[in-house]
Enzyme design. Structure first.
Site, PDB file in Angstrom:
ATOM      1  N   LYS A 113       0.839  -1.208   0.000  1.00  0.00           N
ATOM      2  CA  LYS A 113       0.000   0.000   0.000  1.00  0.00           C
ATOM      3  C   LYS A 113       0.872   1.254   0.000  1.00  0.00           C
ATOM      4  O   LYS A 113       0.579   2.224  -0.693  1.00  0.00           O
ATOM      5  CB  LYS A 113      -0.928   0.012   1.226  1.00  0.00           C
ATOM      6  CG  LYS A 113      -2.081  -0.981   1.132  1.00  0.00           C
ATOM      7  CD  LYS A 113      -3.255  -0.364   0.411  1.00  0.00           C
ATOM      8  CE  LYS A 113      -4.273  -1.316  -0.149  1.00  0.00           C
ATOM      9  NZ  LYS A 113      -4.658  -2.466   0.600  1.00  0.00           N
ATOM     10  N   LYS A 196      -6.527 -14.691 -10.679  1.00  0.00           N
ATOM     11  CA  LYS A 196      -7.566 -14.685  -9.647  1.00  0.00           C
ATOM     12  C   LYS A 196      -8.694 -13.745 -10.049  1.00  0.00           C
ATOM     13  O   LYS A 196      -8.435 -12.632 -10.518  1.00  0.00           O
ATOM     14  CB  LYS A 196      -6.925 -14.206  -8.331  1.00  0.00           C
ATOM     15  CG  LYS A 196      -7.857 -14.253  -7.147  1.00  0.00           C
ATOM     16  CD  LYS A 196      -7.241 -13.630  -5.916  1.00  0.00           C
ATOM     17  CE  LYS A 196      -8.371 -13.125  -5.025  1.00  0.00           C
ATOM     18  NZ  LYS A 196      -8.013 -12.177  -4.033  1.00  0.00           N
ATOM     19  N   LYS A 199     -12.028  -8.029  -7.923  1.00  0.00           N
ATOM     20  CA  LYS A 199     -12.630  -6.791  -8.420  1.00  0.00           C
ATOM     21  C   LYS A 199     -11.589  -5.707  -8.629  1.00  0.00           C
ATOM     22  O   LYS A 199     -11.832  -4.747  -9.349  1.00  0.00           O
ATOM     23  CB  LYS A 199     -13.771  -6.310  -7.533  1.00  0.00           C
ATOM     24  CG  LYS A 199     -13.470  -6.165  -6.071  1.00  0.00           C
ATOM     25  CD  LYS A 199     -14.768  -5.901  -5.320  1.00  0.00           C
ATOM     26  CE  LYS A 199     -14.659  -6.218  -3.841  1.00  0.00           C
ATOM     27  NZ  LYS A 199     -14.526  -7.652  -3.539  1.00  0.00           N
TER      28      LYS A 199
END
Ligand code: ADP
Ligand code: TRP
Length: 333
Positions: A113, A196, A199
């Site tokens: 992140k 995978k 979203k």
């Protein structure tokens, strides 16, 4: 197997997709009858990305609706919204006092992140594993059904729980471990050749539980394949193998074998396979889609479910917090 205490949560980031269903929620549905299960919607965790309030509320509602439509039974398990339990942030705060900056900075998800969103590296992101620990150990969970990507977070949950026990000289928390239903870790592949269904790779890569037949047909027609086999009996490329893998889960065995043998003899037409697979997905998801639209209208049911969940979860959380407060020295006069 003896009865375990199980906790798991999903961050409310929109609609659930087939990967979430087959990889997670469907397993929750099975587990709820065999173990003591706490399933929650992780909306405190969502705050790290500063969602707008209306979106957050809508996403929480959508996941609750979809959990119910998938078969989570609020009587069999404890189904709740994380932000209904202020006990969780209280335990999180206590645990934070014993979490070291260095160990938090070394967590892979934090480093990722920090690299991808350098302009929003807030303290909540840094202490995400501490909040996740609180989610898990507040119910003294021993098993946590999550994917491989959460292994490191679980290791931290064990570290933080053990540390609390040691610092305060009380055996309050057992160690939580990852758990897969029937030892089978399912990974649903994406439609665009990726490993995978996720979203984060865009809507075209996923089949959502609420996707209409038209949307499913359209997404499937765009699913990535390759230029076709040229040599008999060669192994499929990964985008094609992905489609076979999805077919394994939603189609009949005969159909899968049919297309596999067409592939092996170089006679396969991907267009046919994709159309056929689209129809099977539509049929597979139809009962869930219907339930979603019924439950969505039923505000009364949602209110009731959230209330029951909150009460059941609070009972267990209050008991644990009482022990923690006592151990720390927050004692009544
Ligand atoms: P996404 O990758 O779409 O953001 P999440 O990370 O929110 O999905 O996943 C929520 C839950 O669904 C997790 O328990 C995760 O392991 C499971 N899950 C998500 N995608 C898949 C997939 N493609 N196959 C199997 N399980 C999945
Ligand atoms: N971190 C998990 C994820 O991204 C979601 C989550 C939050 C969770 N708290 C949890 C999962 C507690 C299991 C137990 O998928």
């Amino acid at each position: 197997m003896s009865k375990e205490i199980i906790v798991s949560g999903i961050r409310p980031t929109g609609n659930l997709h087939l990967g979430n269903y087959l990889g997670a929620v469907n397993n929750f549905v099975k587990m709820q009858h065999e173990h003591t299960c706490y399933f929650f919607i992780a909306d405190y965790h969502s705050l790290t990305t500063h969602p707008n309030p209306a979106d957050l509320h809508m996403n929480v509602k959508q996941v609750l609706v979809e959990y119910l439509a998938c078969g989570l039974d609020p009587e069999a398990c404890t189904l709740y919204i994380q932000s209904d339990l202020p006990q969780i942030p209280e335990l999180y705060m206590m645990l934070n006092m014993h979490a070291n900056l260095g160990e938090l900075e070394r967590v892979a998800s934090f480093k990722e992140k920090a690299r991808t969103q350098p302009n929003n590296i807030n303290a909540g992101l840094l202490t995400y594993p501490v909040l996740m620990t609180a989610d898990i150990i507040i119910h003294k969970a021993t098993k946590v059904p999550v994917g491989k990507d959460q292994e490191q977070h679980l290791e931290m949950a064990r570290t933080f729980g053990n540390r609390f026990n040691r610092v305060y000289q009380k055996e309050i928390f057992p160690e939580p471990y990852a758990f897969n239903y029937g030892n089978e870790l399912i990974k649903i592949p994406g439609l665009q050749g990726g490993g995978k269904m996720s979203k984060s790779d865009g809507d075209g890569n996923v089949i959502n539980l609420i996707d209409t037949p038209e949307v499913i047909r359209k997404k499937m027609s765009k699913a990535v394949t390759d230029t076709g086999p040229t040599e008999p009996n060669t192994p499929p490329s990964s985008p094609v193998q992905n489609l076979f893998d999805i077919m394994k889960l939603v189609s009949s065995e005969e159909k899968l074998t049919h297309y596999q043998s067409l592939y092996a003899s170089c006679a396969i037409r991907y267009g046919d396979l994709k159309k056929d697979l689209a129809e099977d997905m539509i049929a597979y998801l139809q009962p869930i889609r219907e339930k979603i639209s019924d439950i969505q209208q039923n505000e009364e049911l949602l209110r009731k479910v959230a209330k029951i969940g909150k009460e059941k979860a609070a009972e267990s959380a209050n008991q644990t917090l009482k022990e923690c407060r006592e151990a720390i020295g927050f004692r009544a006069f």
